[in-house]
Write a protein that holds these residues in place. Structure first.
Motif, PDB file in Angstrom:
ATOM      1  N   THR A 115      23.182  11.472   5.123  1.00  0.00           N
ATOM      2  CA  THR A 115      22.716  10.168   5.584  1.00  0.00           C
ATOM      3  C   THR A 115      23.817   9.136   5.386  1.00  0.00           C
ATOM      4  N   HIS A 116      23.782   8.097   6.188  1.00  0.00           N
ATOM      5  CA  HIS A 116      24.798   7.044   6.132  1.00  0.00           C
ATOM      6  C   HIS A 116      24.104   5.692   5.945  1.00  0.00           C
ATOM      7  N   THR A 117      24.599   4.924   5.011  1.00  0.00           N
ATOM      8  CA  THR A 117      24.073   3.577   4.819  1.00  0.00           C
ATOM      9  C   THR A 117      24.754   2.622   5.778  1.00  0.00           C
ATOM     10  N   GLU A 118      24.289   1.393   5.803  1.00  0.00           N
ATOM     11  CA  GLU A 118      24.838   0.405   6.737  1.00  0.00           C
ATOM     12  C   GLU A 118      26.302   0.100   6.457  1.00  0.00           C
ATOM     13  N   ASP A 119      26.717   0.223   5.198  1.00  0.00           N
ATOM     14  CA  ASP A 119      28.117  -0.052   4.871  1.00  0.00           C
ATOM     15  C   ASP A 119      29.002   1.185   5.030  1.00  0.00           C
ATOM     16  N   GLY A 120      28.422   2.267   5.581  1.00  0.00           N
ATOM     17  CA  GLY A 120      29.226   3.452   5.863  1.00  0.00           C
ATOM     18  C   GLY A 120      29.261   4.486   4.757  1.00  0.00           C
ATOM     19  N   GLU A 121      28.587   4.223   3.625  1.00  0.00           N
ATOM     20  CA  GLU A 121      28.602   5.182   2.524  1.00  0.00           C
ATOM     21  C   GLU A 121      27.833   6.448   2.919  1.00  0.00           C
ATOM     22  N   VAL A 122      28.392   7.589   2.548  1.00  0.00           N
ATOM     23  CA  VAL A 122      27.810   8.879   2.905  1.00  0.00           C
ATOM     24  C   VAL A 122      27.037   9.434   1.711  1.00  0.00           C
ATOM     25  N   HIS A 123      25.824   9.916   1.961  1.00  0.00           N
ATOM     26  CA  HIS A 123      24.994  10.523   0.924  1.00  0.00           C
ATOM     27  C   HIS A 123      24.581  11.918   1.361  1.00  0.00           C
ATOM     28  N   PRO A 124      24.859  12.935   0.544  1.00  0.00           N
ATOM     29  CA  PRO A 124      24.416  14.288   0.908  1.00  0.00           C
ATOM     30  C   PRO A 124      22.905  14.401   0.833  1.00  0.00           C
ATOM     31  N   GLY A 125      22.342  15.203   1.740  1.00  0.00           N
ATOM     32  CA  GLY A 125      20.908  15.416   1.746  1.00  0.00           C
ATOM     33  C   GLY A 125      20.486  16.436   0.708  1.00  0.00           C
ATOM     34  N   GLU A 126      19.193  16.746   0.688  1.00  0.00           N
ATOM     35  CA  GLU A 126      18.663  17.655  -0.325  1.00  0.00           C
ATOM     36  C   GLU A 126      19.256  19.055  -0.206  1.00  0.00           C
ATOM     37  N   VAL A 127      19.529  19.497   1.022  1.00  0.00           N
ATOM     38  CA  VAL A 127      20.086  20.839   1.212  1.00  0.00           C
ATOM     39  C   VAL A 127      21.452  20.941   0.556  1.00  0.00           C
ATOM     40  N   ILE A 128      22.301  19.949   0.793  1.00  0.00           N
ATOM     41  CA  ILE A 128      23.646  19.954   0.211  1.00  0.00           C
ATOM     42  C   ILE A 128      23.564  19.817  -1.301  1.00  0.00           C
ATOM     43  N   GLU A 129      22.711  18.935  -1.784  1.00  0.00           N
ATOM     44  CA  GLU A 129      22.565  18.733  -3.231  1.00  0.00           C
ATOM     45  C   GLU A 129      22.162  20.023  -3.931  1.00  0.00           C
ATOM     46  N   GLU A 130      21.264  20.786  -3.304  1.00  0.00           N
ATOM     47  CA  GLU A 130      20.817  22.037  -3.898  1.00  0.00           C
ATOM     48  C   GLU A 130      21.958  23.046  -3.969  1.00  0.00           C
ATOM     49  N   LYS A 131      22.802  23.070  -2.952  1.00  0.00           N
ATOM     50  CA  LYS A 131      23.866  24.069  -2.889  1.00  0.00           C
ATOM     51  C   LYS A 131      25.012  23.775  -3.856  1.00  0.00           C
ATOM     52  N   ILE A 132      25.201  22.519  -4.227  1.00  0.00           N
ATOM     53  CA  ILE A 132      26.278  22.213  -5.161  1.00  0.00           C
ATOM     54  C   ILE A 132      25.767  22.071  -6.598  1.00  0.00           C
ATOM     55  N   SER A 133      24.450  22.055  -6.778  1.00  0.00           N
ATOM     56  CA  SER A 133      23.901  21.789  -8.112  1.00  0.00           C
ATOM     57  C   SER A 133      24.218  22.909  -9.096  1.00  0.00           C
ATOM     58  N   LEU A 134      24.234  24.162  -8.640  1.00  0.00           N
ATOM     59  CA  LEU A 134      24.514  25.261  -9.556  1.00  0.00           C
ATOM     60  C   LEU A 134      25.953  25.199 -10.049  1.00  0.00           C
ATOM     61  N   SER A 135      26.895  25.006  -9.147  1.00  0.00           N
ATOM     62  CA  SER A 135      28.303  24.928  -9.543  1.00  0.00           C
ATOM     63  C   SER A 135      28.538  23.789 -10.521  1.00  0.00           C
ATOM     64  N   GLU A 136      27.862  22.674 -10.328  1.00  0.00           N
ATOM     65  CA  GLU A 136      28.064  21.518 -11.192  1.00  0.00           C
ATOM     66  C   GLU A 136      27.579  21.764 -12.613  1.00  0.00           C
ATOM     67  N   ARG A 137      26.746  22.757 -12.828  1.00  0.00           N
ATOM     68  CA  ARG A 137      26.251  23.039 -14.166  1.00  0.00           C
ATOM     69  C   ARG A 137      27.249  23.830 -15.007  1.00  0.00           C
ATOM     70  N   PHE A 138      28.291  24.345 -14.386  1.00  0.00           N
ATOM     71  CA  PHE A 138      29.399  24.922 -15.144  1.00  0.00           C
ATOM     72  C   PHE A 138      30.290  23.780 -15.610  1.00  0.00           C
ATOM     73  N   GLY A 139      30.524  23.715 -16.915  1.00  0.00           N
ATOM     74  CA  GLY A 139      31.298  22.594 -17.449  1.00  0.00           C
ATOM     75  C   GLY A 139      32.770  22.640 -17.098  1.00  0.00           C
ATOM     76  N   LEU A 140      33.302  23.852 -16.858  1.00  0.00           N
ATOM     77  CA  LEU A 140      34.725  23.997 -16.576  1.00  0.00           C
ATOM     78  C   LEU A 140      34.905  24.786 -15.286  1.00  0.00           C
ATOM     79  N   TRP A 141      35.577  24.158 -14.322  1.00  0.00           N
ATOM     80  CA  TRP A 141      35.932  24.829 -13.073  1.00  0.00           C
ATOM     81  C   TRP A 141      37.414  25.151 -13.117  1.00  0.00           C
TER      82      TRP A 141
END
Length: 302
Positions: free
Chosen positions: A201-227
């Protein structure tokens, strides 16, 4: 009547015993934790989970891993903090295939095993039993790395949720003697599709926000403290790794220098300049060199 009733009771007890023998049982600790420094978790056809000792652990040293010094420093430092009882992170190693991700974990096991480090290998299909594994080892004095190699998930796989909860989000407190180390060729662990971009989704000022599908797909990787990321090797890096492996097989310096053109052709034919390809070439070349005096004094063919 009493005799018939007694026989009925005995048959019922026998039947119950047989039924209990095939029902899934809680995971029990191995009889001898000193049987190995590495273990595999396996679920039998009956549904019983067991921890099997790895009788022949592949020897690997940190010094033998070349051209991944930055990655090696991060993983070794985190592992040392872990075995010393200091805060340490779960680790996700991602990137090009054959660049030393799983070898680096095995090398850390060999290095820190004298300080009490142990490893439990768990296939992604059996990650649903991860809470049981953690429970079994939680009271042990050793430090355990739960290792899952080549990790990635398809939509709806049950192991995904279990791993996500163990990493961060379960109601149970984290266990200080267990860390998760996983390798993957894919950073976000779940497949990504073009249609997923429609959920942005895009706000009026152009900021991009990932939707629920994207958030779900990156949430597991983010739980690893070290990449820790691994990258394809350059030609010079590939040849350095080839030389190191040939030397470990006892090939003479002159033969190693002469092998460079063959090593490049080998990589070209395989379409990759990875550490795995370098190792495979070295085994082939050292085996042939054993028949034409390419090995150093006192060495035999690989």
């Amino acid at each position: 009547m009493n005799e018939q009733f007694q026989k009925l009771i005995e048959r019922a007890e026998q039947l119950i015993t047989r039924i209990e023998s095939v029902l899934p049982q809680p995971l029990s600790a191995p009889a001898d934790w000193n049987a190995s420094i590495a273990w595999r978790y396996r679920r039998r056809n009956s549904g019983h989970g067991v921890l099997e000792p790895v009788k022949h652990v592949a020897a690997m040293s940190l010094d033998s891993l070349k051209e991944i010094d930055v990655q090696k420093e991060k993983i070794a430092r985190n592992t040392q903090q872990f075995v010393e009882g200091k805060p340490a992170n779960n680790v996700l190693l991602t990137g090009a295939r054959g660049t030393g991700k799983s070898s680096l974990i095995r090398a850390c096991l060999q290095t820190y095993a004298p300080q009490g480090l142990r490893l439990i290998e768990v296939d992604k299909a059996e990650l649903v039993d991860l809470p049981d594994i953690v429970e079994v080892v939680s009271q042990r004095p050793e430090k355990f790395i739960v290792f899952s190699d080549d990790l990635s998930f398809d939509e709806g796989e049950p192991g995904y949720k279990a791993l996500k909860s163990i990493l961060d989000g379960s109601i149970a407190a984290s266990t200080p003697n267990v860390l998760i180390y996983a390798t993957s060729n894919r950073r976000h662990l779940l497949p990504e599709y073009m249609k997923d971009n429609l959920s942005y989704t895009h706000t009026e000022d152009g900021e991009v926000h990932p939707g629920e599908v994207i958030e779900e797909k990156i949430s597991l990787s983010e739980r690893f403290g070290l990449w820790v990321s691994f990258y394809p090797f350059s030609q010079n890096e590939y040849l350095t790794i080839v030389a190191q492996w040939l030397s470990s097989f006892g090939v003479t310096p002159a033969a190693i220098e002469a092998a460079r053109p063959e090593a490049l052709v080998w990589a070209l034919e395989r379409g990759s300049r990875s550490g795995r390809v370098a190792y495979q070439f070295a085994r082939d070349y050292a085996g042939r060199a054993g028949n034409d005096a390419g090995l150093g004094a006192g060495q035999g063919a690989a």
